[in-house]
Design an enzyme around this catalytic site. Sequence first.
Site: not given
Ligand code: AP5
Length: 219
Positions: A13, A88, A127, A161, A172
């Site tokens: 994402k 979410r 990552r 992270r 997660r």
């Molecule tokens: P990346 O693009 O970083 O993946 P992502 O989907 O953004 O993953 P996140 O871990 O950031 O998502 P998340 O939803 O867990 O975290 P968030 O920060 O929102 O890609 C990952 C890796 O793969 C990278 O190294 C990239 O290079 C590689 N990659 C990408 N695409 C690829 C492909 N096609 N092929 C190969 N490699 C690839 O949330 C973190 C925490 O915050 C949550 O756990 C929660 O506690 C809190 N939080 C955030 N939002 C909310 C909400 N709305 N409600 C409640 N809690 C929340």
Amino acid sequence: MRLILLGPPGAGKGTQAARLEKHFGIKQLSTGDMLRAAVASGSEIGQQAKAVMERGELVSDEIVVGIISDVVDQDEVANGYILDGFPRTVAQAEALDAMLREKSSKLDCVVEMKVDDSVLVARITGRYTCAKCGAGYHKEFQKPQTEGVCDNCGGTEFKTRADDNEETVKSRLVAYHAQTAPLIDYYGKKGLLRSVDGMADIDEVTKEIVSVLEKVKAA
Ligand code: AP5
């Protein structure tokens, strides 16, 4: 254009949102980034969120909806935005619907990135990001052109992270399947859902999402 990128942790994402931001000139709004900034600043919200995030659980709907309702009102998103990591839960999606209704605004599309759980742990534990500009990399799938130097800003310091360890990733994923996956049905019923193959390589995924969004724009 207003869109949501929906998918499990590590689906790509953030990677795709950064590319779509440039392509369409609309702003990426990542609740994960906003919460991490709050944790780093030591604010009250950050203090409440820190332990929850480290356990891989979801921060309360109340906190996250409050954060998003502040940013969607700003002038810099008047052109549109990419919601990355929000909503979410069904409660967050309903709160977003209410926010949009109040502004006589609407979502154009929800892009679901379909990725098998089996690849997500490797994606997340490999990552890292540039400490200076936040550009994202992966030790195997997305390396900088010159090892140890950020392509975007030339920075040489990188960070990982706190929640990117195998144990937290598993929590997660549990949270995603229990609380977030029901949104696939929620937006499917509204006719807003488009699904893309998030297992393809990064450039292919970008092409597919851009093609989906160009069709939505033209409709
Ligand atoms: P990346 O693009 O970083 O993946 P992502 O989907 O953004 O993953 P996140 O871990 O950031 O998502 P998340 O939803 O867990 O975290 P968030 O920060 O929102 O890609 C990952 C890796 O793969 C990278 O190294 C990239 O290079 C590689 N990659 C990408 N695409 C690829 C492909 N096609 N092929 C190969 N490699 C690839 O949330 C973190 C925490 O915050 C949550 O756990 C929660 O506690 C809190 N939080 C955030 N939002 C909310 C909400 N709305 N409600 C409640 N809690 C929340």
